[in-house]
Design an enzyme around this catalytic site. Structure first.
Site, PDB file in Angstrom:
ATOM      1  N   THR A  10      17.264  22.787  17.697  1.00  0.00           N
ATOM      2  CA  THR A  10      16.493  21.583  17.984  1.00  0.00           C
ATOM      3  C   THR A  10      17.040  20.385  17.215  1.00  0.00           C
ATOM      4  OG1 THR A  10      14.549  22.991  18.268  1.00  0.00           O
ATOM      5  CG2 THR A  10      14.150  20.634  17.966  1.00  0.00           C
ATOM      6  N   VAL A  11      17.147  20.504  15.913  1.00  0.00           N
ATOM      7  CA  VAL A  11      17.551  19.353  15.099  1.00  0.00           C
ATOM      8  C   VAL A  11      19.063  19.118  15.205  1.00  0.00           C
ATOM      9  CG1 VAL A  11      17.490  18.304  12.805  1.00  0.00           C
ATOM     10  CG2 VAL A  11      15.637  19.826  13.518  1.00  0.00           C
ATOM     11  N   VAL A  63      11.020  16.978   4.376  1.00  0.00           N
ATOM     12  CA  VAL A  63       9.588  16.720   4.140  1.00  0.00           C
ATOM     13  C   VAL A  63       9.098  15.699   5.155  1.00  0.00           C
ATOM     14  CG1 VAL A  63       7.834  15.948   2.502  1.00  0.00           C
ATOM     15  CG2 VAL A  63       9.868  17.144   1.663  1.00  0.00           C
ATOM     16  N   GLY A 112       9.403  15.395   8.307  1.00  0.00           N
ATOM     17  CA  GLY A 112      10.307  15.049   9.406  1.00  0.00           C
ATOM     18  C   GLY A 112      10.874  13.646   9.353  1.00  0.00           C
ATOM     19  N   ILE A 137       9.453  10.788   8.598  1.00  0.00           N
ATOM     20  CA  ILE A 137       8.869   9.814   7.653  1.00  0.00           C
ATOM     21  C   ILE A 137       9.786   9.675   6.427  1.00  0.00           C
ATOM     22  CG2 ILE A 137       6.888   9.314   6.166  1.00  0.00           C
ATOM     23  CD1 ILE A 137       5.149  11.036   7.976  1.00  0.00           C
ATOM     24  N   GLY A 170       4.546  24.970  22.033  1.00  0.00           N
ATOM     25  CA  GLY A 170       5.744  24.874  21.196  1.00  0.00           C
ATOM     26  C   GLY A 170       5.486  24.207  19.854  1.00  0.00           C
ATOM     27  N   GLU A 183       5.295  28.384  15.816  1.00  0.00           N
ATOM     28  CA  GLU A 183       6.301  29.427  16.029  1.00  0.00           C
ATOM     29  C   GLU A 183       5.631  30.701  16.547  1.00  0.00           C
ATOM     30  OE1 GLU A 183       9.572  29.055  15.105  1.00  0.00           O
ATOM     31  OE2 GLU A 183       9.254  27.029  14.361  1.00  0.00           O
ATOM     32  N   ASP A 206       4.703  26.569   4.533  1.00  0.00           N
ATOM     33  CA  ASP A 206       5.574  25.455   4.928  1.00  0.00           C
ATOM     34  C   ASP A 206       5.155  24.170   4.191  1.00  0.00           C
ATOM     35  OD1 ASP A 206       7.497  24.170   7.036  1.00  0.00           O
ATOM     36  OD2 ASP A 206       5.638  23.013   7.158  1.00  0.00           O
ATOM     37  N   LYS A 258       7.230  21.838   1.137  1.00  0.00           N
ATOM     38  CA  LYS A 258       7.397  20.376   1.115  1.00  0.00           C
ATOM     39  C   LYS A 258       6.768  19.784  -0.140  1.00  0.00           C
ATOM     40  CE  LYS A 258       7.353  20.489   6.132  1.00  0.00           C
ATOM     41  NZ  LYS A 258       6.479  20.475   7.303  1.00  0.00           N
TER      42      LYS A 258
HETATM   43  N1  LIG Z   1      12.395  21.371  14.474  1.00  0.00           N
HETATM   44  C1  LIG Z   1      11.862  20.420  13.750  1.00  0.00           C
HETATM   45  O1  LIG Z   1      11.102  19.584  14.248  1.00  0.00           O
HETATM   46  C2  LIG Z   1      12.178  20.314  12.279  1.00  0.00           C
HETATM   47  C3  LIG Z   1      11.575  19.287  11.518  1.00  0.00           C
HETATM   48  C4  LIG Z   1      11.911  19.140  10.170  1.00  0.00           C
HETATM   49  C5  LIG Z   1      12.785  20.045   9.594  1.00  0.00           C
HETATM   50  N2  LIG Z   1      13.320  21.061  10.347  1.00  0.00           N
HETATM   51  C6  LIG Z   1      14.249  21.975   9.695  1.00  0.00           C
HETATM   52  O2  LIG Z   1      15.512  21.855  10.324  1.00  0.00           O
HETATM   53  C7  LIG Z   1      16.193  23.113  10.258  1.00  0.00           C
HETATM   54  C8  LIG Z   1      16.603  23.506  11.675  1.00  0.00           C
HETATM   55  O3  LIG Z   1      15.442  23.641  12.458  1.00  0.00           O
HETATM   56  P1  LIG Z   1      15.510  23.759  14.057  1.00  0.00           P
HETATM   57  O4  LIG Z   1      14.111  23.515  14.534  1.00  0.00           O
HETATM   58  O5  LIG Z   1      16.595  22.927  14.583  1.00  0.00           O
HETATM   59  O6  LIG Z   1      15.843  25.305  14.223  1.00  0.00           O
HETATM   60  P2  LIG Z   1      16.405  26.053  15.528  1.00  0.00           P
HETATM   61  O7  LIG Z   1      16.112  25.259  16.740  1.00  0.00           O
HETATM   62  O8  LIG Z   1      15.898  27.438  15.435  1.00  0.00           O
HETATM   63  O9  LIG Z   1      17.986  26.046  15.294  1.00  0.00           O
HETATM   64  C9  LIG Z   1      18.614  26.854  14.376  1.00  0.00           C
HETATM   65  C10 LIG Z   1      20.098  26.830  14.626  1.00  0.00           C
HETATM   66  O10 LIG Z   1      20.742  27.640  13.649  1.00  0.00           O
HETATM   67  C11 LIG Z   1      21.634  28.522  14.330  1.00  0.00           C
HETATM   68  N3  LIG Z   1      21.764  29.750  13.548  1.00  0.00           N
HETATM   69  C12 LIG Z   1      20.851  30.714  13.340  1.00  0.00           C
HETATM   70  N4  LIG Z   1      21.343  31.688  12.566  1.00  0.00           N
HETATM   71  C13 LIG Z   1      22.603  31.312  12.293  1.00  0.00           C
HETATM   72  C14 LIG Z   1      23.649  31.902  11.536  1.00  0.00           C
HETATM   73  N5  LIG Z   1      23.485  33.089  10.918  1.00  0.00           N
HETATM   74  N6  LIG Z   1      24.828  31.238  11.441  1.00  0.00           N
HETATM   75  C15 LIG Z   1      24.989  30.051  12.059  1.00  0.00           C
HETATM   76  N7  LIG Z   1      24.051  29.454  12.782  1.00  0.00           N
HETATM   77  C16 LIG Z   1      22.868  30.073  12.901  1.00  0.00           C
HETATM   78  C17 LIG Z   1      21.041  28.768  15.694  1.00  0.00           C
HETATM   79  O11 LIG Z   1      22.054  29.161  16.597  1.00  0.00           O
HETATM   80  P3  LIG Z   1      21.823  29.356  18.186  1.00  0.00           P
HETATM   81  O12 LIG Z   1      21.463  27.993  18.714  1.00  0.00           O
HETATM   82  O13 LIG Z   1      23.094  29.845  18.716  1.00  0.00           O
HETATM   83  O14 LIG Z   1      20.690  30.333  18.305  1.00  0.00           O
HETATM   84  C18 LIG Z   1      20.509  27.365  16.009  1.00  0.00           C
HETATM   85  O15 LIG Z   1      21.500  26.562  16.558  1.00  0.00           O
HETATM   86  C19 LIG Z   1      15.218  24.077   9.574  1.00  0.00           C
HETATM   87  O16 LIG Z   1      15.485  24.132   8.221  1.00  0.00           O
HETATM   88  C20 LIG Z   1      13.868  23.439   9.810  1.00  0.00           C
HETATM   89  O17 LIG Z   1      12.914  23.784   8.838  1.00  0.00           O
HETATM   90  C21 LIG Z   1      13.030  21.208  11.672  1.00  0.00           C
END
Ligand SMILES: NC(=O)c1ccc[n+]([C@@H]2O[C@H](COP(=O)([O-])OP(=O)(O)OC[C@H]3O[C@@H](n4cnc5c(N)ncnc54)[C@H](OP(=O)(O)O)[C@@H]3O)[C@@H](O)[C@H]2O)c1
Length: 435
Positions: free
Chosen positions: A19-20, A139, A141, A143, A194, A197, A208, A212
């Site tokens: 996602t990010v 922390v 997102g 902000i 969505g 989780e 979580d 933060k």
């Molecule tokens: N989503 C949000 O709104 C949000 C907000 C603030 C902070 N965050 C933080 O941002 C980070 C990413 O979140 P996300 O929501 O983007 O997560 P996500 O959608 O689950 O993406 C995770 C990514 O990591 C990859 N990955 C997983 N295991 C791996 C490994 N062993 N080696 C290499 N790549 C690997 C996945 O690959 P595949 O794509 O191939 O599966 C995917 O591309 C997290 O720390 C989360 O806490 C997220």
């Protein structure tokens, strides 16, 4: 590239294209000119990894070297800024961030769990290698609270920092209030939409938010990150009845993360709170996050906005990257890592506050007298008692609101109350927070 060298070319290595990560690549590709205009640097993604190389991620991978592991991205000689967007406090995220810092690369991450558990070690590594470690998106997102604390509030003493730090919980509590539906039912909706989780335990259990809070506390008080000292309680046991009672009493229930400093030390806690309806934080609803910082010189700072989501979060990640491009580096946690000391943690039973108590009792004579006697014996004074029996109903709720008392005293009183035969379920206690 060290912080003092030319910043004309940032060659990013991204680990995680979910996602990010995808949002970051798309935004960089879509805003090339603007980014260059505003930072004076050419910023491009030159290396990347994720689990599945073949997945269509909706952007071009031209010009990016694909690596089989995050550590390989972090140590790629062509990469001078490593961006970790995998998540998790161990495994590839931990190994790759460590490797990047030790190899003298700037690091940007959105990973709160990683910073909450390894922040102090990383701060030392970043200082040792004269590189930046930026984590704005970790922390709340989108902000810009990290920037506000690290830069804008540099000369202020923070008295208290608190906030709605988990959008999933705020959404669930908001919908429970709007609809009167039960927790489990609304959680399922949040998962379908969505917002939560498949395994929601980190969100609803308060972990979580605690990750933060640990980061905010370290920044606010210039101390080592201390996740283990945080008192954590989630929202799983909040009932529709509590929410309705809160409203009737002039409050709304919010899951808050709160850090406060006093002469005795620093208290850090995450738990549901009764918040007066007229307070700004009571009116932050759905998935929105908010952080409030009470300081000496500035007074109160309130920041509110999207705490998650692809582009809000990517926007914060890119702001961190832009800082590196502009040559802006800050100490990781407000002061040089060598000066970070553990903060003296205050235990939760030392907390002093008012309490909302929900008891479920058999509807028989004398119960109320026993309860009030227990409270009086422990020195807890009562502000409000509400008991509503109904004809033919065996078990009835009893609601108590106390005046201020110490939590250890409150706990003792509740233990005595729970021991009576007439009390059919464990008492439920929610702290009333004066924010
Ligand atoms: N989503 C949000 O709104 C949000 C907000 C603030 C902070 N965050 C933080 O941002 C980070 C990413 O979140 P996300 O929501 O983007 O997560 P996500 O959608 O689950 O993406 C995770 C990514 O990591 C990859 N990955 C997983 N295991 C791996 C490994 N062993 N080696 C290499 N790549 C690997 C996945 O690959 P595949 O794509 O191939 O599966 C995917 O591309 C997290 O720390 C989360 O806490 C997220």
């Amino acid at each position: 590239m060290s912080a003092s060298e030319s910043k004309t070319e940032l060659r990013l290595g991204l680990a995680g294209l979910g996602t990010v990560g995808s949002g970051v690549v798309k935004m960089i590709q879509d805003t090339q000119d603007l980014l260059q205009e505003r930072t004076g640097s050419v910023i491009s993604v030159v290396a990347a990894t994720a689990r599945d190389k073949k997945k269509d991620r909706g952007f071009s991978m031209d010009g990016m070297t694909w690596h089989e592991s995050a550590v390989d991205v972090a140590t790629d000689p062509n990469v001078n800024v490593f961006v970790e967007l995998i998540g998790g406090s161990d495994g590839p995220a931990l190994d790759s961030v460590r490797a990047a810092l030790m190899n003298g690369k700037h690091v940007v991450t959105a990973n709160k769990a990683l910073i909450a558990l390894h922040g102090s070690e990383f701060a030392q590594l970043a200082d040792d290698h004269n590189v930046a470690l930026n984590y704005e998106a970790s922390v709340a997102g989108g902000i810009p609270i990290i920037k506000s604390l690290r830069e804008g509030l540099v000369i202020n003493q923070v008295k208290r920092i608190f906030g709605i730090l988990n959008g999933t919980c705020n959404y669930i509590l908001s919908v429970m209030e709007e609809t009167g539906r039960a927790f489990d039912d609304v959680l399922k909706d949040a998962q379908d939409l969505g917002y939560a989780e498949a395994d929601p335990s980190f969100d609803i259990g308060g972990i979580d938010a605690a990750h933060k809070l640990a980061i905010l506390t370290s920044l606010a008080y210039g101390c080592e990150v201390d996740f283990d000292s945080i008192y954590i309680e989630g929202i799983e046991t909040i009932s529709a009845h509590d929410i309705a009672m809160a409203k009737e009493l002039g409050y709304r229930i919010k899951l808050l993360g709160i850090a406060e400093k006093s002469d005795a030390g620093i208290s850090q806690r995450v738990h549901p709170c009764f918040v007066k309806l007229d307070r700004p934080i009571a009116n932050v609803s759905d998935v929105t996050n908010a952080v409030v910082v009470d300081t000496d010189y500035l007074g109160r700072l309130v920041l509110e906005g999207p705490g998650a989501g692809q582009f809000p979060t990517a926007s914060a990640v890119i702001a961190d990257i832009a800082d590196i491009a502009r040559g802006v580096t800050q100490p990781v946690f407000m002061k040089p890592a060598r000066d970070l000391k553990p903060g003296a943690a205050i235990a939760m039973d030392q907390h002093v506050g008012e309490y909302y108590i929900r008891l479920t009792a058999r509807d028989k004579p004398g119960v109320m007298a026993e309860i009030t006697q227990d409270l009086a014996d422990e020195g807890v004074s009562i502000e409000t008692i509400i008991q509503r029996g109904a004809e033919g109903v065996e078990n009835v709720p009893i609601i108590l609101v106390t005046h201020k008392c110490q939590e250890s005293v409150m706990n003792r009183a509740l233990q005595r109350i729970a021991a009576h035969d007439a009390i059919v379920r464990p008492p439920r206690m929610i702290r009333i927070e004066d924010v």
